[in-house]
Write a protein that holds these residues in place. Structure first.
Motif, PDB file in Angstrom:
ATOM      1  N   LEU A 215       0.805  -1.217   0.000  1.00 15.29           N
ATOM      2  CA  LEU A 215       0.000   0.000   0.000  1.00 15.29           C
ATOM      3  C   LEU A 215       0.844   1.276   0.000  1.00 15.29           C
ATOM      4  O   LEU A 215       0.683   2.128  -0.880  1.00 15.29           O
ATOM      5  N   ALA A 216       1.735   1.430   0.972  1.00 15.98           N
ATOM      6  CA  ALA A 216       2.472   2.690   1.093  1.00 15.98           C
ATOM      7  C   ALA A 216       3.482   2.870  -0.027  1.00 15.98           C
ATOM      8  O   ALA A 216       3.640   3.977  -0.555  1.00 15.98           O
ATOM      9  N   ARG A 217       4.179   1.807  -0.396  1.00 18.57           N
ATOM     10  CA  ARG A 217       5.176   1.953  -1.457  1.00 18.57           C
ATOM     11  C   ARG A 217       4.552   2.367  -2.792  1.00 18.57           C
ATOM     12  O   ARG A 217       5.049   3.287  -3.450  1.00 18.57           O
ATOM     13  N   PRO A 218       3.457   1.731  -3.248  1.00 18.05           N
ATOM     14  CA  PRO A 218       2.817   2.227  -4.479  1.00 18.05           C
ATOM     15  C   PRO A 218       2.349   3.674  -4.358  1.00 18.05           C
ATOM     16  O   PRO A 218       2.416   4.426  -5.335  1.00 18.05           O
TER      17      PRO A 218
ATOM     18  N   ILE B 278       3.822   6.053  -2.623  1.00 16.21           N
ATOM     19  CA  ILE B 278       5.030   6.875  -2.785  1.00 16.21           C
ATOM     20  C   ILE B 278       5.416   6.965  -4.259  1.00 16.21           C
ATOM     21  O   ILE B 278       5.747   8.043  -4.772  1.00 16.21           O
ATOM     22  N   GLN B 279       5.375   5.834  -4.953  1.00 19.85           N
ATOM     23  CA  GLN B 279       5.726   5.831  -6.379  1.00 19.85           C
ATOM     24  C   GLN B 279       4.779   6.719  -7.182  1.00 19.85           C
ATOM     25  O   GLN B 279       5.209   7.442  -8.088  1.00 19.85           O
ATOM     26  N   LEU B 280       3.496   6.674  -6.856  1.00 15.95           N
ATOM     27  CA  LEU B 280       2.520   7.503  -7.574  1.00 15.95           C
ATOM     28  C   LEU B 280       2.779   8.983  -7.306  1.00 15.95           C
ATOM     29  O   LEU B 280       2.763   9.798  -8.243  1.00 15.95           O
ATOM     30  N   LEU B 281       3.023   9.352  -6.051  1.00  8.82           N
ATOM     31  CA  LEU B 281       3.323  10.754  -5.727  1.00  8.82           C
ATOM     32  C   LEU B 281       4.565  11.232  -6.462  1.00  8.82           C
ATOM     33  O   LEU B 281       4.661  12.390  -6.878  1.00  8.82           O
ATOM     34  N   ALA B 282       5.540  10.324  -6.614  1.00  8.74           N
ATOM     35  CA  ALA B 282       6.790  10.678  -7.290  1.00  8.74           C
ATOM     36  C   ALA B 282       6.641  10.721  -8.804  1.00  8.74           C
ATOM     37  O   ALA B 282       7.564  11.170  -9.498  1.00  8.74           O
ATOM     38  N   GLY B 283       5.505  10.258  -9.329  1.00  4.53           N
ATOM     39  CA  GLY B 283       5.307  10.248 -10.769  1.00  4.53           C
ATOM     40  C   GLY B 283       5.944   9.076 -11.475  1.00  4.53           C
ATOM     41  O   GLY B 283       6.075   9.071 -12.696  1.00  4.53           O
ATOM     42  N   ALA B 284       6.353   8.041 -10.710  1.00  2.00           N
ATOM     43  CA  ALA B 284       7.028   6.896 -11.308  1.00  2.00           C
ATOM     44  C   ALA B 284       6.041   5.998 -12.034  1.00  2.00           C
ATOM     45  O   ALA B 284       4.876   5.903 -11.660  1.00  2.00           O
ATOM     46  N   GLU B 285       6.535   5.336 -13.066  1.00  5.26           N
ATOM     47  CA  GLU B 285       5.745   4.356 -13.800  1.00  5.26           C
ATOM     48  C   GLU B 285       6.629   3.143 -14.075  1.00  5.26           C
ATOM     49  O   GLU B 285       7.728   3.309 -14.604  1.00  5.26           O
ATOM     50  N   PRO B 286       6.169   1.936 -13.729  1.00  2.00           N
ATOM     51  CA  PRO B 286       4.939   1.611 -13.008  1.00  2.00           C
ATOM     52  C   PRO B 286       5.102   1.847 -11.515  1.00  2.00           C
ATOM     53  O   PRO B 286       6.220   2.065 -11.033  1.00  2.00           O
ATOM     54  N   VAL B 287       3.996   1.774 -10.768  1.00  2.00           N
ATOM     55  CA  VAL B 287       4.064   2.036  -9.332  1.00  2.00           C
ATOM     56  C   VAL B 287       4.298   0.761  -8.530  1.00  2.00           C
ATOM     57  O   VAL B 287       4.643   0.830  -7.347  1.00  2.00           O
ATOM     58  N   PHE B 288       4.121  -0.404  -9.155  1.00  2.00           N
ATOM     59  CA  PHE B 288       4.269  -1.663  -8.430  1.00  2.00           C
ATOM     60  C   PHE B 288       5.620  -2.304  -8.714  1.00  2.00           C
ATOM     61  O   PHE B 288       6.248  -2.060  -9.748  1.00  2.00           O
ATOM     62  N   ARG B 289       6.044  -3.142  -7.804  1.00  2.00           N
ATOM     63  CA  ARG B 289       7.270  -3.916  -7.980  1.00  2.00           C
ATOM     64  C   ARG B 289       7.162  -4.800  -9.227  1.00  2.00           C
ATOM     65  O   ARG B 289       6.073  -5.268  -9.571  1.00  2.00           O
TER      66      ARG B 289
END
Length: 437
Positions: free
Chosen positions: A342-345, A347-358
Motif C-alpha cells: 500500500l504505502a510503497r505504491p 510513494i511511487q505515484l506521488l513521485a510520478g514513477a511508472e509503473p508504481v508496483f514492484r
C-alpha cells in the motif's frame, strides 16, 4: 457450519486487495513538477519526455589512441607511395610508412585535413582530421613520431566515432515517469542538457503509535515493546525514493496524536502510521482518526482487506492541506508487508514513477504451501534464476510474520485469495524486491 465454511464466510466480508488498492491510488496525484539543475536531478522521476538537443558524439572523433589516416593509404596490397617491405615476422608480409604531420589531443579545436601519404597522431576523444576514415591503434605500429610504420591495417572505419553515431539530435532519451539514474545524468549532460523537469521526491513522515513502545537500545520487558517499525518503515520509504523522516513514538493520547499529525502536515506529502489499526480496546489510532464529528465521517477510513498478514488498513487525509495518511498494523511483519502493498505504491505515484508496483515474475515453487482461505498472502521467499531459464522460488521458514525471513528475502511469494494449497512444482507469482546485495 464447518470451520472452513466459517473462514470462507468471514473472508467474503473482506474487501479484495486489488479493489482497495485501486480506490486508494485513484485518490492520489503526482506531486507538481519542478525544474532542477542536472546535478540535483538524480533519484527523481522525470515529469516530461526528454529529447536530445544535440548529437552525441558532437563531432567526428577518435575512439582509440593511434594514428588517424586515410584507409586507401594503408589498405593491404595497395603498394602506394608509402609501401615498404615488412620487417621479418610481421603479420601480413608488408608494412606502410606514413608521414606524421601533427598531433591531435582531446582539446584540439582547429580543423585540419589529411593529404595522401600522411597521418596525424591522435588521442582517444580527439577530433578527426578531415578525410580521415580510420584510426590505426598504436600497438599495430612502431609508434613513430615523424614517420610511422604500420604493420597491420584495420578495416575502414575502425577506431572512428562519427558525429551523432550513438545519439542523433532529436533522439528521445527518456520518457516521463523514468527515474533519473547516474548513467542517464551522463546521457543528458553529453547531449547538452543542463536542466530537467522532474517530480520532487515525496516527503514521507513515519509515526509509531502505542503506549507500550520504547525506543531502541534496550530489550523488551513485560508491557514494553521495542519500536522496530518506525525505523524499518523509514528505511523502506527511503528505499522507495522518498525523503523519509522518522518522528518516533506517539503515545495513545488522542490530543497528542491529533496535534502531532497536524504539525507534520507542514512538512509531509505522505504520513505513515503504524499500530492501532485493529478493533481492540487499545487500538487508539483507529478510534481517533475514524471518529465521526459533527455528523461527518472521520478523516481516515479503516478497511478490513483480504490481505495476509495484516487485514486492517487505513487511508485518508489530515489537515487543511489534506495530506494523505496510510495507517499500517503494529505487528512488524504485517507493517512491512502492508508498506509493500500500500504505502510503497502510494510513494511511487506521488513521485510520478511508472509503473508504481514492484516487478513480478512467474516462478517454479520448490515447497508445498498452505494459505489462509479468502486472503491474498505475501510470504518472504528467495528467488533464483534457473540455468535453463526461468525462476525458482523457495519460501523462507517461519511464514510472513517473521522478521528474519523478511530480512533474508529477495522476493515476496504471492498466493491469491482462492489458493489454499500451492503444491511443489506449481507456478506462482513473485514480487522482486530491490535488495542491494
Amino acid at each position: 457450519m464447518t470451520a472452513t465454511a466459517d473462514a470462507e464466510a468471514a473472508a467474503n466480508e473482506l474487501t479484495p486487495l486489488a479493489d482497495y488498492l485501486g480506490s486508494v491510488l485513484r485518490r492520489l496525484r503526482a506531486l507538481p513538477p519542478l525544474d532542477l539543475d542536472l546535478t540535483q536531478a538524480y533519484g527523481n522521476v522525470l515529469a516530461e519526455d526528454v529529447v536530445a538537443p544535440h548529437s552525441f558524439p558532437a563531432f567526428d572523433q577518435s575512439a582509440v589512441d593511434g594514428y588517424a589516416a586515410r584507409w586507401e593509404d594503408i589498405s593491404g596490397g595497395s603498394r602506394g607511395p608509402g609501401y615498404v617491405p615488412a620487417p621479418s615476422g610481421t603479420p601480413g608480409g608488408h608494412s606502410i610508412r606514413l608521414n606524421v604531420v601533427g598531433d591531435l589531443g582531446a582539446a584540439s579545436w582547429r580543423p585540419v585535413r589529411l593529404t595522401p601519404g600522411s597521418c596525424f597522431s591522435v588521442a582517444a576523444g580527439a577530433p578527426l582530421p578531415i578525410a580521415a576514415d580510420v584510426v590505426v591503434p598504436v600497438e599495430w605500429t612502431d609508434q613513430g613520431m615523424a614517420a610511422v610504420e604500420i604493420f597491420r591495417a584495420p578495416n575502414r572505419g575502425y577506431g572512428v566515432r562519427r558525429a551523432g553515431e550513438e545519439l542523433p539530435a532529436g533522439t528521445l532519451l527518456a520518457r516521463a515517469g523514468t527515474y533519473v539514474s547516474p548513467a542517464l545524468v551522463a546521457v543528458f549532460a553529453a547531449t547538452g542538457i543542463g536542466h530537467v523537469v522532474v517530480r520532487p521526491s515525496p516527503r514521507v513522515v513515519i509515526v509509531a503509535t502505542g503506549d507500550e513502545l520504547v525506543d531502541v537500545g534496550r530489550g523488551s520487558q513485560p508491557g514494553q515493546v521495542v519500536d522496530a517499525n518506525s525505523h524499518a518503515l523509514t528505511a523502506a520509504a527511503a528505499e522507495a525514493g522518498a525523503l523519509a523522516y522518522r518522528v518516533g513514538i506517539c503515545d495513545d493520547d488522542p490530543d497528542g496524536l491529533r496535534g502531532l499529525l497536524e504539525d507534520q502536515t507542514l512538512r509531509a506529502d505522505l504520513i505513515v502510521t503504524t499500530g492501532g489499526t485493529g478493533t481492540g480496546p487499545g487500538d487508539m489510532v483507529r478510534r481517533i482518526l475514524s471518529r465521526r464529528e459533527g455528523g461527518r465521517a472521520g478523516p481516515v477510513a479503516f478497511t478490513e482487506v483480504a490481505l495476509y498478514p495484516g487485514t486492517a488498513l487505513g487511508f485518508g487525509t489530515v489537515g487543511a492541506e489534506e495530506v494523505p495518511v496510510v495507517c499500517l498494523p503494529g505487528e512488524p511483519g504485517a507493517a512491512l508487508i502492508g508498506f509493500e502493498v500500500l504505502a510503497r505504491p502510494a510513494i511511487q505515484l506521488l513521485a510520478g514513477a511508472e509503473p508504481v508496483f514492484r516487478p513480478s515474475v512467474r516462478a517454479h515453487l520448490l515447497e508445498t504451501l498452505s494459505s489462509p482461505v479468502g486472503l491474498r498472502e505475501f510470504r518472504p521467499a528467495h528467488v533464483a534464476e534457473r540455468r535453463g531459464g526461468g525462476y525458482t522460488v523457495q519460501p523462507l521458514s517461519g511464514g510472513p510474520f517473521t522478521l528474519s525471513g523478511l530480512a533474508e528475502a529477495n522476493g515476496l511469494l504471492v498466493l491469491g485469495e482462492r489458493v489454499t494449497t500451492a503444491a511443489a512444482g506449481s507456478t506462482v507469482d513473485v514480487l522482486l524486491l530491490d535488495r542491494r546485495r
